[in-house]
Motif scaffolding. Sequence first.
Motif, PDB file in Angstrom:
ATOM      1  N   GLU A  98     -21.283 -60.456  43.777  1.00 45.44           N
ATOM      2  CA  GLU A  98     -21.204 -61.821  43.258  1.00 45.44           C
ATOM      3  C   GLU A  98     -19.782 -62.164  42.821  1.00 45.44           C
ATOM      4  OE1 GLU A  98     -23.034 -64.453  39.532  1.00 45.44           O
ATOM      5  OE2 GLU A  98     -23.363 -62.291  39.664  1.00 45.44           O
ATOM      6  N   ARG A  99     -19.108 -61.192  42.257  1.00 41.26           N
ATOM      7  CA  ARG A  99     -17.795 -61.471  41.682  1.00 41.26           C
ATOM      8  C   ARG A  99     -16.652 -61.338  42.695  1.00 41.26           C
ATOM      9  NH1 ARG A  99     -15.510 -58.894  35.994  1.00 41.26           N
ATOM     10  NH2 ARG A  99     -13.547 -60.078  35.933  1.00 41.26           N
ATOM     11  N   TYR A 100     -16.766 -60.336  43.595  1.00 44.38           N
ATOM     12  CA  TYR A 100     -15.624 -60.022  44.457  1.00 44.38           C
ATOM     13  C   TYR A 100     -15.878 -60.241  45.944  1.00 44.38           C
ATOM     14  CZ  TYR A 100     -13.869 -57.795  40.222  1.00 44.38           C
ATOM     15  OH  TYR A 100     -13.441 -57.551  38.937  1.00 44.38           O
ATOM     16  N   GLY A 101     -17.126 -60.450  46.351  1.00 42.30           N
ATOM     17  CA  GLY A 101     -17.411 -60.770  47.742  1.00 42.30           C
ATOM     18  C   GLY A 101     -16.940 -59.706  48.721  1.00 42.30           C
ATOM     19  N   TRP A 102     -16.161 -60.143  49.717  1.00 44.43           N
ATOM     20  CA  TRP A 102     -15.727 -59.259  50.799  1.00 44.43           C
ATOM     21  C   TRP A 102     -14.782 -58.163  50.331  1.00 44.43           C
ATOM     22  CZ3 TRP A 102     -17.864 -58.735  55.364  1.00 44.43           C
ATOM     23  CH2 TRP A 102     -18.623 -59.789  55.880  1.00 44.43           C
ATOM     24  N   ARG A 103     -14.225 -58.316  49.143  1.00 41.20           N
ATOM     25  CA  ARG A 103     -13.320 -57.271  48.666  1.00 41.20           C
ATOM     26  C   ARG A 103     -14.056 -55.965  48.374  1.00 41.20           C
ATOM     27  NH1 ARG A 103     -10.263 -60.707  44.092  1.00 41.20           N
ATOM     28  NH2 ARG A 103     -12.209 -61.894  44.264  1.00 41.20           N
ATOM     29  N   VAL A 104     -15.367 -56.036  48.142  1.00 37.95           N
ATOM     30  CA  VAL A 104     -16.118 -54.810  47.853  1.00 37.95           C
ATOM     31  C   VAL A 104     -16.240 -53.926  49.098  1.00 37.95           C
ATOM     32  CG1 VAL A 104     -18.276 -53.848  46.985  1.00 37.95           C
ATOM     33  CG2 VAL A 104     -17.357 -55.955  45.985  1.00 37.95           C
ATOM     34  N   PRO A 105     -16.800 -54.434  50.221  1.00 35.85           N
ATOM     35  CA  PRO A 105     -16.841 -53.561  51.404  1.00 35.85           C
ATOM     36  C   PRO A 105     -15.454 -53.204  51.920  1.00 35.85           C
ATOM     37  CG  PRO A 105     -17.565 -55.786  51.963  1.00 35.85           C
ATOM     38  CD  PRO A 105     -17.484 -55.718  50.473  1.00 35.85           C
ATOM     39  N   ALA A 106     -14.474 -54.105  51.730  1.00 36.63           N
ATOM     40  CA  ALA A 106     -13.108 -53.782  52.154  1.00 36.63           C
ATOM     41  C   ALA A 106     -12.559 -52.606  51.353  1.00 36.63           C
ATOM     42  CB  ALA A 106     -12.207 -55.004  51.995  1.00 36.63           C
ATOM     43  N   THR A 107     -12.846 -52.580  50.055  1.00 35.92           N
ATOM     44  CA  THR A 107     -12.392 -51.466  49.217  1.00 35.92           C
ATOM     45  C   THR A 107     -13.083 -50.167  49.617  1.00 35.92           C
ATOM     46  OG1 THR A 107     -11.959 -52.971  47.375  1.00 35.92           O
ATOM     47  CG2 THR A 107     -12.215 -50.631  46.852  1.00 35.92           C
ATOM     48  N   LEU A 108     -14.376 -50.254  49.907  1.00 39.71           N
ATOM     49  CA  LEU A 108     -15.101 -49.063  50.348  1.00 39.71           C
ATOM     50  C   LEU A 108     -14.550 -48.555  51.683  1.00 39.71           C
ATOM     51  CD1 LEU A 108     -18.709 -50.229  49.402  1.00 39.71           C
ATOM     52  CD2 LEU A 108     -17.447 -48.350  48.340  1.00 39.71           C
ATOM     53  N   ALA A 109     -14.234 -49.478  52.591  1.00 36.41           N
ATOM     54  CA  ALA A 109     -13.648 -49.075  53.874  1.00 36.41           C
ATOM     55  C   ALA A 109     -12.282 -48.430  53.661  1.00 36.41           C
ATOM     56  CB  ALA A 109     -13.535 -50.284  54.800  1.00 36.41           C
ATOM     57  N   ALA A 110     -11.505 -48.980  52.725  1.00 32.59           N
ATOM     58  CA  ALA A 110     -10.206 -48.369  52.418  1.00 32.59           C
ATOM     59  C   ALA A 110     -10.395 -46.959  51.862  1.00 32.59           C
ATOM     60  CB  ALA A 110      -9.448 -49.242  51.417  1.00 32.59           C
ATOM     61  N   GLY A 111     -11.441 -46.781  51.063  1.00 33.76           N
ATOM     62  CA  GLY A 111     -11.745 -45.440  50.570  1.00 33.76           C
ATOM     63  C   GLY A 111     -12.067 -44.482  51.703  1.00 33.76           C
ATOM     64  N   ALA A 112     -12.775 -44.982  52.731  1.00 30.35           N
ATOM     65  CA  ALA A 112     -13.078 -44.145  53.899  1.00 30.35           C
ATOM     66  C   ALA A 112     -11.803 -43.765  54.643  1.00 30.35           C
ATOM     67  CB  ALA A 112     -14.041 -44.881  54.828  1.00 30.35           C
TER      68      ALA A 112
END
Length: 421
Positions: free
Chosen positions: A164-178
């Motif tokens: 709700e707060r960050y939108g696409w930045r959440v999966p993008a951050t997880l992908a960056a972690g990968a």
Amino acid sequence: MTVLVDRPLAAKPRRPARDPFLDLLRVAGMALVVLQHWTMPVLAFDGVRLTTANALSTPGVWVVTWISQVMPLVFFAGGAANALGFGRSDASPQAWLAVRLRRLAWPLLPLAAVWIPLPHVLLTLGVPEQPLEVGARLTGQLLWFLAVYLLAVTATPYALRLHERYGWRVPATLAAGAVLTDVARFSTGFEPVGYLNIVFVWLAVHQLGFFYAQGRLRRPWALAAGGFAAAALLVSQGPYPGSMIGLPGAEVSNMAPPTLAVLAVGLGQVGLAVLLRPWLLKLSSGRVLAWAGPRIMTAYLWHMPALFAVTGVVVVLLGVDTPAPGSAGWFAGWPVWLGLLCLVMWPLLKCFARFETPPALPYGTAGVGGTLAAAGLVGGGVLTLTVGGFAPGTGPFLAVLALVGGLLLTAPRAMRPAPAQ
């Protein structure tokens, strides 16, 4: 503290209570998992040892795994379903989580009730030890999906708040972690660090389901093209194998632990599935989905025992080895093999599908601490079975104790009687 997290309002889904597309993905995904597990084994028995190989090791066949490795789609559909269910639920987040923990853990109890004594009984009857150990261990190892999915379900209330707060930045951050995890893994050669991608890869795909639940996956063609193109680049230029399943003898697996390549393929699969959604819904049968939906967990838990039962009779007892993959004998024998497996699977579905619905519990309010502890116990029990399987020893007993303890903790606290006036 009375709740896990405030219920996100903006994350409430706009879709109806049941989305037939999600039902289709889950049913078709599980059907592909079962079909692949039943088709892959290349088995031979020399009187003492059962040797196993993989039909997908045949040169050039790895490309099939870019579609047949459907776990990314299963996590995506699970994420969308969790967002829909959480958004329309009037229960507290901890009560919502408790219900889902019960639904995931309860069907494991009959599996354990059968498999814990079964190796001892079969050994007493003279069944060779090594094939039996292979079956007992692999039955548990395939529960890895449940262990990871439990993590995703437990994280859902928090993940929705982040969404709700960050939108696409959440999966993008997880992908960056990968990305960072794979860089660390392949640059240092320290394989255990790769298991961080269990969180980054699978939660990233699960998070995409939230966007679908809100109707926000508006350019699926771009997701499909970008995902598959990235996967092709990673495989051709990087250290990643082409196969999206682990193969015997391979130096690197894209699944154990998961890699950036399987995440890229997952993005491509999600985009392609959403792009084809209108046509897929026209092809799907509501009656088939209505019948198969309540039996998905049973099929997942019991399709490997069905495989081991047929293997025990055909390969171990009768001495009929699997023909070479791709040969005329393999193609001619495959329908017979599949028919035998379905024949064994049918009574298992009839017997154990009833356990997909856990028993009703007393009235009351689920506690926060108890619910989180329940998630830890259930997850720990499933993880124990994933690592050691049902091979004779203390592991399966400890796993069942953890599962039962977790189930007991999901029971709402009994309401206290009102004080006397």
